[in-house]
Design a protein around this motif. Structure first.
Motif, PDB file in Angstrom:
ATOM      1  N   LYS A  21      38.788 -31.314  48.594  1.00  0.00           N
ATOM      2  CA  LYS A  21      39.703 -31.833  47.570  1.00  0.00           C
ATOM      3  C   LYS A  21      39.666 -33.352  47.539  1.00  0.00           C
ATOM      4  N   CYS A  22      39.771 -33.911  46.361  1.00  0.00           N
ATOM      5  CA  CYS A  22      39.855 -35.361  46.227  1.00  0.00           C
ATOM      6  C   CYS A  22      41.202 -35.826  46.768  1.00  0.00           C
ATOM      7  N   PRO A  23      41.202 -36.843  47.665  1.00  0.00           N
ATOM      8  CA  PRO A  23      42.468 -37.291  48.237  1.00  0.00           C
ATOM      9  C   PRO A  23      43.391 -37.929  47.193  1.00  0.00           C
ATOM     10  N   TYR A  24      42.839 -38.306  46.045  1.00  0.00           N
ATOM     11  CA  TYR A  24      43.672 -38.957  45.029  1.00  0.00           C
ATOM     12  C   TYR A  24      44.242 -37.974  44.014  1.00  0.00           C
ATOM     13  N   CYS A  25      43.343 -37.101  43.456  1.00  0.00           N
ATOM     14  CA  CYS A  25      43.812 -36.264  42.349  1.00  0.00           C
ATOM     15  C   CYS A  25      43.719 -34.768  42.651  1.00  0.00           C
ATOM     16  N   GLY A  26      43.115 -34.421  43.793  1.00  0.00           N
ATOM     17  CA  GLY A  26      42.993 -32.999  44.109  1.00  0.00           C
ATOM     18  C   GLY A  26      41.797 -32.333  43.443  1.00  0.00           C
ATOM     19  N   GLY A  27      40.996 -33.123  42.715  1.00  0.00           N
ATOM     20  CA  GLY A  27      39.798 -32.597  42.066  1.00  0.00           C
ATOM     21  C   GLY A  27      38.848 -31.947  43.070  1.00  0.00           C
ATOM     22  N   GLU A  28      38.016 -31.027  42.592  1.00  0.00           N
ATOM     23  CA  GLU A  28      37.222 -30.246  43.535  1.00  0.00           C
ATOM     24  C   GLU A  28      35.707 -30.387  43.381  1.00  0.00           C
ATOM     25  N   ARG A  54      32.146 -39.500  45.155  1.00  0.00           N
ATOM     26  CA  ARG A  54      32.851 -39.904  43.942  1.00  0.00           C
ATOM     27  C   ARG A  54      33.397 -38.636  43.304  1.00  0.00           C
ATOM     28  N   CYS A  55      34.659 -38.685  42.977  1.00  0.00           N
ATOM     29  CA  CYS A  55      35.317 -37.526  42.384  1.00  0.00           C
ATOM     30  C   CYS A  55      34.926 -37.422  40.916  1.00  0.00           C
ATOM     31  N   CYS A  56      34.447 -36.246  40.496  1.00  0.00           N
ATOM     32  CA  CYS A  56      34.020 -36.075  39.103  1.00  0.00           C
ATOM     33  C   CYS A  56      35.211 -36.013  38.155  1.00  0.00           C
ATOM     34  N   HIS A  57      36.366 -35.791  38.721  1.00  0.00           N
ATOM     35  CA  HIS A  57      37.548 -35.644  37.886  1.00  0.00           C
ATOM     36  C   HIS A  57      38.202 -36.986  37.578  1.00  0.00           C
ATOM     37  N   CYS A  58      38.504 -37.775  38.647  1.00  0.00           N
ATOM     38  CA  CYS A  58      39.199 -39.041  38.416  1.00  0.00           C
ATOM     39  C   CYS A  58      38.276 -40.254  38.536  1.00  0.00           C
ATOM     40  N   GLY A  59      37.063 -40.030  39.027  1.00  0.00           N
ATOM     41  CA  GLY A  59      36.093 -41.115  39.086  1.00  0.00           C
ATOM     42  C   GLY A  59      36.257 -42.054  40.261  1.00  0.00           C
TER      43      GLY A  59
HETATM   44 ZN   LIG Z   1      39.877 -37.410  42.085  1.00  0.00          ZN
END
Ligand SMILES: [Zn+2]
Length: 347
Positions: A21-28, A54-59
């Motif tokens: 999980k992304c520590p910022y937005c929870g993106g996977e 790099r999170c694909c959701h929040c960048g």
């Molecule tokens: Zn994220």
């Protein structure tokens, strides 16, 4: 020969899995975003591989550390090892010196910070911990308590230190102010103490069960009886024997028996400004024991309540031992760390 093994956190050089999980937005979903070789301080590992993602959701990008590592220079293993050296009684400087012998160069200030952090973690961990039976005792620690000592609280379910306060145990208001939030936070229902009057008052005000440590009672009553043995008229010596036996057996109806004995003794003849006669002292003793008897026997109706406050005294002993090698705690935070960490029975 038996070998004792110290279990320290594992430190891995790299990790094979990907973040969940992304520590910022929870993106996977993530993209790998480079890697660094991070030099670390540790007894065995010199550097570890840290991947960035790099999170694909929040960048946003973040580092994904191998087990036992975080953004600090030192590994979790080294941090805990340094804390243990300190807990065992070494000074910050000596801990730093020992580690240099293991080729780990770490300043004593870093170790000081490690100890403080560990104590803070312990406080957070303790914060909402349920505690049913609490041991309380005053302690005079080197450098603290010329006038007023410190008051310590120990979870008697586990024997672990819970809290320490700069509180005068002879002052019921101060004890209450300090104890009340603890009682609410942890759900404490019974306290175990010596038979200082302030604890009795506070237990009543806060509607707590109360067990008076029987070692304390036996100590002071034993001494009182020994003195009276020399002075009480011979025909009354059997009363002293009976008191001894009652304390030995701690029968639940002991209070009634003590009260009956009190009534058998002749009343007070000496004037108020005169010293009491030995027999009058026996009378006072009978009354005092009779009144407090139920506080001696709480442990009989509540199996989780110990009949002495030994676990609390042991925690204080460990804290004092820790204080000795550093010639007393210089600051309150040092003292608190001393109690929470060194007072604990576990390494
Ligand atoms: Zn994220």
């Amino acid at each position: 020969m038996s070998i004792v093994v110290l279990k320290l956190p594992v430190v891995k050089r790299k990790r094979g899995d990907r973040p969940k999980k992304c520590p910022y937005c929870g993106g996977e979903t993530f993209q790998r975003w480079g890697q660094v070789n991070k030099p670390v301080k540790d007894m065995r590992v010199r550097n570890v591989k840290v991947y960035r993602y790099r999170c694909c959701h929040c960048g946003r990008t973040f580092r994904y550390y191998p087990e036992g590592n975080n953004r600090a220079d030192q590994t979790e293993r080294l941090r805990l090892f340094a804390v243990i050296l300190w807990k065992l009684g070494l000074s910050y400087r000596a801990s730093s010196l020992i580690l240099s012998g293991l080729n780990v160069l770490i300043s004593f200030m870093t170790i000081w910070r490690d100890v403080q952090n560990e104590a803070q973690q312990m406080k957070r961990h303790n914060r909402w911990k349920p505690v049913r039976v609490l041991g309380l005792d005053g302690a005079s620690v080197l450098g603290w308590g010329a006038k007023q000592g410190v008051l310590v609280a120990v979870d008697l379910g586990t024997g672990d230190p819970l809290a320490i306060g700069y509180v005068d145990e002879y002052n019921p208001q101060a004890v209450r102010r300090w104890l009340e939030p603890l009682v609410q936070q942890h759900g404490i229902t019974v306290i175990v103490t010596d038979d200082l009057f302030s604890y009795k008052l506070v237990a009543e005000k806060l509607q707590l069960g109360h067990q008076v440590c029987q070692f304390h009672v036996r100590r002071w009553v034993g001494k009182t009886l020994k003195d009276l043995q020399e002075t009480v008229p011979r025909e009354w010596l059997w009363v002293l024997d009976e008191i001894r036996e009652l304390l030995e057996t701690l029968l639940p109806d002991g209070s009634k028996r003590l009260y009956a004995l009190w009534k058998q003794l002749p009343g007070r003849h000496s004037k108020l400004d005169q010293a009491r006669t030995p027999l009058e002292q026996v009378r006072d003793l009978l009354l005092r024991l009779s009144e407090h008897w139920h506080k001696y026997c709480t442990f009989q109706s509540e199996p989780i309540v110990p009949w002495t406050n030994n676990a609390t005294e042991r925690a204080i002993g460990r804290m004092k031992m820790r204080a000795r090698t550093v010639r007393g705690y210089k600051s309150w935070s040092g003292m608190e760390a001393g109690f929470l960490l060194a007072g604990s029975q576990a390494l």
